[in-house]
Design an enzyme around this catalytic site. Structure first.
Site, PDB file in Angstrom:
ATOM      1  N   ARG A 269     -22.528  11.242  14.456  1.00 56.63           N
ATOM      2  CA  ARG A 269     -22.116  11.315  13.050  1.00 56.63           C
ATOM      3  C   ARG A 269     -20.769  10.629  12.884  1.00 56.63           C
ATOM      4  NH1 ARG A 269     -26.402  12.729  12.438  1.00 56.63           N
ATOM      5  NH2 ARG A 269     -27.309  14.505  11.368  1.00 56.63           N
TER       6      ARG A 269
ATOM      7  N   ARG B 102      -3.102   8.265   3.935  1.00 54.94           N
ATOM      8  CA  ARG B 102      -1.882   7.644   3.437  1.00 54.94           C
ATOM      9  C   ARG B 102      -1.288   8.335   2.212  1.00 54.94           C
ATOM     10  NH1 ARG B 102      -3.325   1.826   3.389  1.00 54.94           N
ATOM     11  NH2 ARG B 102      -1.080   1.712   3.268  1.00 54.94           N
TER      12      ARG B 102
ATOM     13  N   ILE C   9       2.074   1.946   7.030  1.00 58.22           N
ATOM     14  CA  ILE C   9       1.413   3.118   7.599  1.00 58.22           C
ATOM     15  C   ILE C   9       0.877   2.772   8.992  1.00 58.22           C
ATOM     16  CG2 ILE C   9      -0.959   2.677   6.765  1.00 58.22           C
ATOM     17  CD1 ILE C   9       0.372   5.873   5.796  1.00 58.22           C
ATOM     18  N   ASP C  10       0.571   1.503   9.200  1.00 56.71           N
ATOM     19  CA  ASP C  10      -0.082   1.063  10.436  1.00 56.71           C
ATOM     20  C   ASP C  10       0.884   0.902  11.601  1.00 56.71           C
ATOM     21  OD1 ASP C  10      -2.522   1.001   9.186  1.00 56.71           O
ATOM     22  OD2 ASP C  10      -2.404  -1.122   8.683  1.00 56.71           O
TER      23      ASP C  10
ATOM     24  N   ARG D  28     -23.133  16.973  19.479  1.00 56.16           N
ATOM     25  CA  ARG D  28     -23.258  15.692  18.809  1.00 56.16           C
ATOM     26  C   ARG D  28     -22.062  14.818  19.111  1.00 56.16           C
ATOM     27  NH1 ARG D  28     -24.005  17.811  12.747  1.00 56.16           N
ATOM     28  NH2 ARG D  28     -26.238  18.168  12.805  1.00 56.16           N
TER      29      ARG D  28
ATOM     30  N   GLY E  52       0.811  -1.226   0.000  1.00 60.77           N
ATOM     31  CA  GLY E  52       0.000   0.000   0.000  1.00 60.77           C
ATOM     32  C   GLY E  52       0.839   1.270   0.000  1.00 60.77           C
TER      33      GLY E  52
ATOM     34  N   GLU F 276       4.661  -6.420   5.410  1.00 67.02           N
ATOM     35  CA  GLU F 276       4.734  -7.831   5.765  1.00 67.02           C
ATOM     36  C   GLU F 276       4.823  -8.752   4.539  1.00 67.02           C
ATOM     37  OE1 GLU F 276       1.346  -8.737   8.041  1.00 67.02           O
ATOM     38  OE2 GLU F 276       2.108 -10.693   8.698  1.00 67.02           O
TER      39      GLU F 276
END
Lengths: 342, 342, 342, 342
Positions: free
Chosen positions: B266, B275, B127-128, B163, B10, B103
């Site tokens: 919401r 990303r 990114i994670d 909200r 990604g 990975e």
């Protein structure tokens, strides 16, 4: 348990995040009470306090500056300073102090703890990232981000007008901000206080860059100096922290480059913009965790320590570790980024 | 020496910074030549190359994406995949590969190196931030920054309209982005995949927050799940990386909160915005240093390793270390930030 | 039809957006061909061209600077300048010129059109927003945004340290950037070139601000001057556009304020950071529409005109309208924002 | 003179800037007193007030949201609503109202003024920029900026993965945000509510874009609809403003594009992020000037009017002018930007 909190020294994004972390955890998990001391060590010296509870720390996380104010007051240099502080702590029923500050502010905390038994936990703070004992200090990432964004913007001017652009960033004794922002901004020359620069080498880089592609960007830390003698800078006046004002190397450099290379050069001095405003996400994370761990050290009775970042962990080290020596840029690291010069 | 470079998996801000670091140092210090392989493992599999020299990496440092393209092609699952890669490396006269990926991409590199002797050096990318063996991966700080800025903006809407605002951020298997951006953004609830959440507890926090001050912000990782059974999400379709699409927890949560608390809720799903685009200064620094150290590993013949961040140092670890297990959020760390919930 | 395009004068975010708008519409709707002239009027003077087609304008919308380069070359002051330009236009088969620039660059276009029949359409450009005939020029909004963000950041330093912060922004002859950024940034004093300031009044505002709340922020245009005589500034050297360098009023002001009020004062000079980098959305919109309308004017044979913004409409006005007189800040408007001083 | 101030309808960056402008000028120049009514028309209806003086408006300029709160309460639909408002105005000794709001909120003001003699001055507010009678409304530039920045970021993902990225932005009845952010962000297709789109044409643009260069970005206003019948969207529920929820067109579009072109497509829904947080410099300038002029209209006794932007001037128009009809995108303007499609 009542805990006093103070912030000393120069402005630094993330101070409020530390205070919020301290108070939120102290009140909610340990049931502590808090006293805010105003303007660094002036607060406990003069018994100048402000209320500090959860309502006071709401909404302060993203705000720069410090809700407690700051100063460079050094109680060790004030007559009866230590006694007055001890009296005020007793009067305010304060059992422990969380001291958030740089070399000077923490130095006082170390001395008060060691010599006079004042129960202090330190939180290291310096925009310059030059405190030993911790991988990073909060505020540094924000300063680097702001400087990098400025360098990004200057690239287009450098290219469109074929001018050398000199960017003077903070860093009197250590070149961390120059090194990180210069690398991240794609600067073509980075000059730091740790290593005196050769003006001829700088001009060679500048000239070769023009030949290769575009106009160069030179990032210089305010404390950088040429090899052959110190530059006589603007004036010898002291700034508010008692340091001699070193501003001016950026302009000196631009003039030298113009004269030696025949290329037009301009200077931008970012100044206080680097140390104000909302902290980056990284600095909010780091500062908050420092706050959470500082109050934990108080709870553990682990006085005389300061919190520090090691990898991704927040640990405790003796306050003295931070103030013993300046953390400067390793020559090997400086050499590593040198591949981008010229 | 000719070195091939590829980027797989990604999108991730900082990929170009790695490539630039590799090429600048490889050419200038070691006199190497480079070959760019297009679209991850598809490049060496099909012999699809693009020129990669210093002119190609000029100006790419601040740009998101990857000039080499990316894909999820797995050559180990393609007939004669390994043989075709080896043939193409010979044909392209490539002596070593620098493999930048997560990975899956690195897993192929580990296998190709170990079982087939392909000389690979890895650069971890996600990114994670969920790859083991490194303190941080580049791109993560950018994602956290973007999510934090979004949360900052949502606070005013939450307050003005009373909200509940649910923000769904990336993180299928690890809650790092949710945890960091939620803490930095001052969220009132943070939900991560590592720990199934109790919807009743979430609603209690939401309600108590309304009583205390303002409307709450709930940050939820896309992979978070409630305690009592999996949420049936939008569809079971696979995304481009072969994973089941997990998007939808944010909306599920908003509806549940509305029904259980009677408060309007919401959802904002940040999606790919997290990303893309220019990397933060932190990520540019980290990615560039990863690039510099990866080519150094090639020079040292240290194949089968990948570069990794440990504190402020870039070190080398076996590629397998990164892919052996997911780096998830430690329960103790999650508990630490829990003081800000509610 | 072949159309030449050139950009002259100082850097300004949005130049590339104009070029892209011109070329996209010219090629796709009218089937025109384009020639890029390099470095302002130097291009047609020396016949220095670069290809300019749709592939050349891809991806340039968000980029600052100008892909055509810029200069301050004035062909009217060069021997046989007009003849050389006309010869080169014939040689390059260029039937019309789109001239993007400020007062000087457009002044040449007006003269070339009127006196020598060169078919020119103008696009007004000035970061300072001081061209008559148009509500706004592109680049101005970007400069104001950058200055406002800097002022936002300085507030926290002003507050935490109780220092006066002086911000010097661009604006030699007109105070638009100072006025807009000062108002948007919540400055406590705004000084513009259009109205000489009373240093006593400035100090009164500074002092009263300290009494009311916090430390003040003073925004000063680089061309602002005190009532009693001109400040002798750094040097009398000319900058690259032939103007006397006026930088220095910010520092003069900080010193005067320190001496007169006893309050510490610091200066930030934003410099070229204000004119580089990616344009704001507003400037991209405006610059793109200017480009679209400029090529439409060429198609209509409406030479000697320049595009201009009136409300939300892009209209055409004689080029002379823009260069006849400077658009300065109306005293009434300056008085209107005066309610925020002190 | 005592003046009441209220803010109604949806969140919009700049509301606090208006309030600050009103109060600063009212107090300092005219010596007025102020009463803040909470939550739009609910405030005067229920007599719910908060103090509103210079201390209350300090520091609120850069903050999103509204310190007065907001609601969609319509007093004309409440039993004895008008009488209760008039009674409360008498009780609170309020002589005039400044009403900051959109179509609905201002519609009430117009009616109360015309039919019942309540002395109102209006300030137009809509993030969507769809109020007639004014060139721009504040908040719009902020929304466009946020959407543009998101589109900037998505470009790199689109390019690296060759995916179609659909961005759904605000705009139920008018396509201003889609048009401005789509143009500024370099989108390849922009779809607005004013003109039903041909899904075949959209797919043709998408496909041709892939052939030419990269993956396309499609910006779609939430209220855009295809030519052949309305899309059945998520649900028919009403949102907090009584409108049917129209969210969902972005996802519908991505699915259709995938099926028809065979290209992968992803959707990002920016949602409330567009309407929160700090206003841009442009919006702070506009909102502040609206505030200054609104209180001037009160001073002049010019009730029943609202302030409006015309070019660079702030003027007064009858409130009815704003609410009489929606300001939609002119087909000619939409056609003008169509040159960038595909």
């Amino acid at each position: 348990m009542r805990v006093g909190v103070l912030t000393g020294g120069g402005d630094c994004p993330g101070l409020n995040a530390v205070i919020r972390g301290v108070v939120r955890k102290g009140v909610q998990e340990y049931g502590y009470e808090f006293v805010g001391y105003r303007d660094g060590w002036r607060g406990p010296l003069e018994g100048d306090t402000i209320p500090l509870g959860i309502p006071n720390v709401r909404g302060i996380l993203p705000r720069g500056g410090t809700i407690l104010g700051s100063s460079r007051t050094n109680p060790l240099k004030v007559e009866n300073g230590v006694r007055r502080i001890k009296e005020n702590l007793v009067k305010d029923e304060v059992d422990a102090l969380i001291v958030i500050g740089g070399e000077d502010t923490l130095g006082v905390a170390a001395e008060l703890h060691q010599a006079y038994g004042v129960r202090c936990v330190g939180v290291p703070k310096t925009i310059d990232n030059d405190l030993s004992g911790t991988d990073y200090t909060f505020g540094f990432d924000t300063a680097v981000s702001i400087a990098t964004e400025a360098i990004d913007r200057l690239h287009t001017t450098a290219e469109s007008h074929m001018r050398v652009l000199v960017v003077e960033v903070m860093g009197r004794h250590a070149g961390w901000i120059a090194l990180h922002s210069g690398l991240a901004g794609g600067a073509n020359v980075i000059l730091i206080p740790e290593q005196r620069f050769d003006i001829d080498q700088v001009c060679t880089w500048v000239t070769s860059r023009f030949q290769a592609t575009y106009a160069p960007i030179v990032v210089v830390a305010e404390g950088a100096m040429p090899q052959d003698g110190d530059v006589v800078l603007k004036d010898g006046s002291l700034d508010s922290f008692g340091h001699v004002r070193l501003s001016g190397i950026g302009e000196w450099l631009a003039k030298e480059i113009e004269q030696r290379t025949g290329k037009e050069a301009r200077t931008t001095v970012l100044g206080h913009v680097q140390r104000g405003g909302t902290p980056t996400a990284f600095d909010r994370w780091l500062a908050t965790r420092f706050g959470l761990h500082a109050i934990e050290a108080v709870r553990d009775g682990d006085f005389g320590t300061m919190v520090a970042l090691r990898g991704t962990d927040v640990v405790r080290v003796p306050i003295g570790d931070a103030t013993a020596r300046l953390k400067t840029v390793d020559p090997a690291l400086y050499a590593e980024v040198g591949v981008f010069f010229g």
